[in-house]
Design a protein around this motif. Sequence first.
Motif, PDB file in Angstrom:
ATOM      1  N   THR A   1       2.313   1.753  -3.357  1.00 28.31           N
ATOM      2  CA  THR A   1       1.225   2.165  -4.256  1.00 28.31           C
ATOM      3  C   THR A   1       0.979   3.668  -4.120  1.00 28.31           C
ATOM      4  OG1 THR A   1       0.150   0.006  -4.185  1.00 28.31           O
ATOM      5  CG2 THR A   1      -1.244   1.871  -4.771  1.00 28.31           C
ATOM      6  N   ARG A   2       0.845   4.146  -2.870  1.00 27.98           N
ATOM      7  CA  ARG A   2       0.599   5.588  -2.669  1.00 27.98           C
ATOM      8  C   ARG A   2       1.757   6.413  -3.231  1.00 27.98           C
ATOM      9  NH1 ARG A   2      -1.204   3.540   2.272  1.00 27.98           N
ATOM     10  NH2 ARG A   2       0.722   4.064   3.335  1.00 27.98           N
TER      11      ARG A   2
ATOM     12  N   ASN B   1       0.831  -1.212   0.000  1.00 30.43           N
ATOM     13  CA  ASN B   1       0.000   0.000   0.000  1.00 30.43           C
ATOM     14  C   ASN B   1       0.862   1.258   0.000  1.00 30.43           C
ATOM     15  OD1 ASN B   1      -2.223  -1.614   0.109  1.00 30.43           O
ATOM     16  ND2 ASN B   1      -2.683  -1.276   2.267  1.00 30.43           N
ATOM     17  N   ARG B   2       1.937   1.223   0.763  1.00 26.40           N
ATOM     18  CA  ARG B   2       2.805   2.400   0.854  1.00 26.40           C
ATOM     19  C   ARG B   2       3.463   2.688  -0.499  1.00 26.40           C
ATOM     20  NH1 ARG B   2       8.198   3.614   3.785  1.00 26.40           N
ATOM     21  NH2 ARG B   2       8.125   5.873   3.673  1.00 26.40           N
TER      22      ARG B   2
ATOM     23  N   GLU C   1      -1.202   4.824   6.369  1.00 23.35           N
ATOM     24  CA  GLU C   1      -2.055   3.681   6.031  1.00 23.35           C
ATOM     25  C   GLU C   1      -3.482   3.936   6.551  1.00 23.35           C
ATOM     26  OE1 GLU C   1      -1.708   0.612   4.281  1.00 23.35           O
ATOM     27  OE2 GLU C   1      -3.847   0.777   4.715  1.00 23.35           O
TER      28      GLU C   1
ATOM     29  N   GLU D   1       1.698   6.456  -7.088  1.00 21.25           N
ATOM     30  CA  GLU D   1       0.631   7.318  -7.625  1.00 21.25           C
ATOM     31  C   GLU D   1       1.002   8.796  -7.496  1.00 21.25           C
ATOM     32  OE1 GLU D   1      -2.959   4.069  -7.027  1.00 21.25           O
ATOM     33  OE2 GLU D   1      -2.702   5.654  -5.524  1.00 21.25           O
ATOM     34  N   ASN D   2       1.741   9.125  -6.427  1.00 26.83           N
ATOM     35  CA  ASN D   2       2.179  10.518  -6.241  1.00 26.83           C
ATOM     36  C   ASN D   2       3.120  10.987  -7.335  1.00 26.83           C
ATOM     37  OD1 ASN D   2       0.717  10.939  -3.952  1.00 26.83           O
ATOM     38  ND2 ASN D   2       2.389  10.474  -2.534  1.00 26.83           N
TER      39      ASN D   2
END
Lengths: 120, 150
Positions: A18-19, A15-16, B75, A22-23
């Motif tokens: 991924t974020r 998830n990290r 998160e 996307e940034n």
Amino acid sequence: MPTIMIVDDSNVIRNRITRGSENIELEVVATAGNGKDAVKLYDLLRPDLVTMDLTMPEMDGLECIQGITNINEDANILVVSALSDKATGIRALEYGARGFIYKPFSDEDLFSALKELLED
Amino acid sequence: MKEDDLQVFLTGVQNYFTQMAGEEVFVGTPYLSENTMPAAQEYSGVIAITGRHKGIVYFTSPGDMIRRLLVLMGEPDISESNMMDLVGEVANTIAGNARKKFGERFEISVPFVIRGAPDEIMLPRQNRSFVIPLEWKMHKAAIVVSFHKD
């Protein structure tokens, strides 16, 4: 928009990344929690970039790098791993990875490593 | 295992919190503890060590500390599944970073996460472990290092 696949057995780290991706305007087309799934997904989707953990169940990152470079020897693979001995880093590069960053990493570490790979 | 060998774990955990949470963790003085009374908080992320060394390294933490760390990492999903995932990832990162000192034959397993302390099979009760106490935002956690050269 360039595409990326994220391979890591930790959901929180996937998830990290991924974020972070996307940034910097990368499109996350797939994520995988083990090497086996990652090789299948790479073959199907051919992303421009791959981030690769090394310690994973079922098929580890080094085997996965070999699997992916067998499909495309020009694959752009960035290893993101906690294994911080020199020998592992060298082996990953020998197997076909293009870059290596160590966990724990900052957003800046990730951004600059991904950008460098894209520019190559 | 010598006391000098602990430094790589101290540095590893300090680096982890600085990079991932942007804040320092307080590391207390390491001490030897009998495995009959293993250090344990709510969750423990355990890494088995094989190769030239045999034993385990684990990170044990209260749930509140992990929730806070997840928030600081950005998160949004603070589920128990992500909490357990992060406990394992902290242990994995700290044990993996130790290869800088111990080399590639310090082989680490994928993490497994349990509630409380590792059982007798993982942590033989006749042995002793080094406990590295941690304090972060009023929460007490620890890294426990228990391995020997084969």
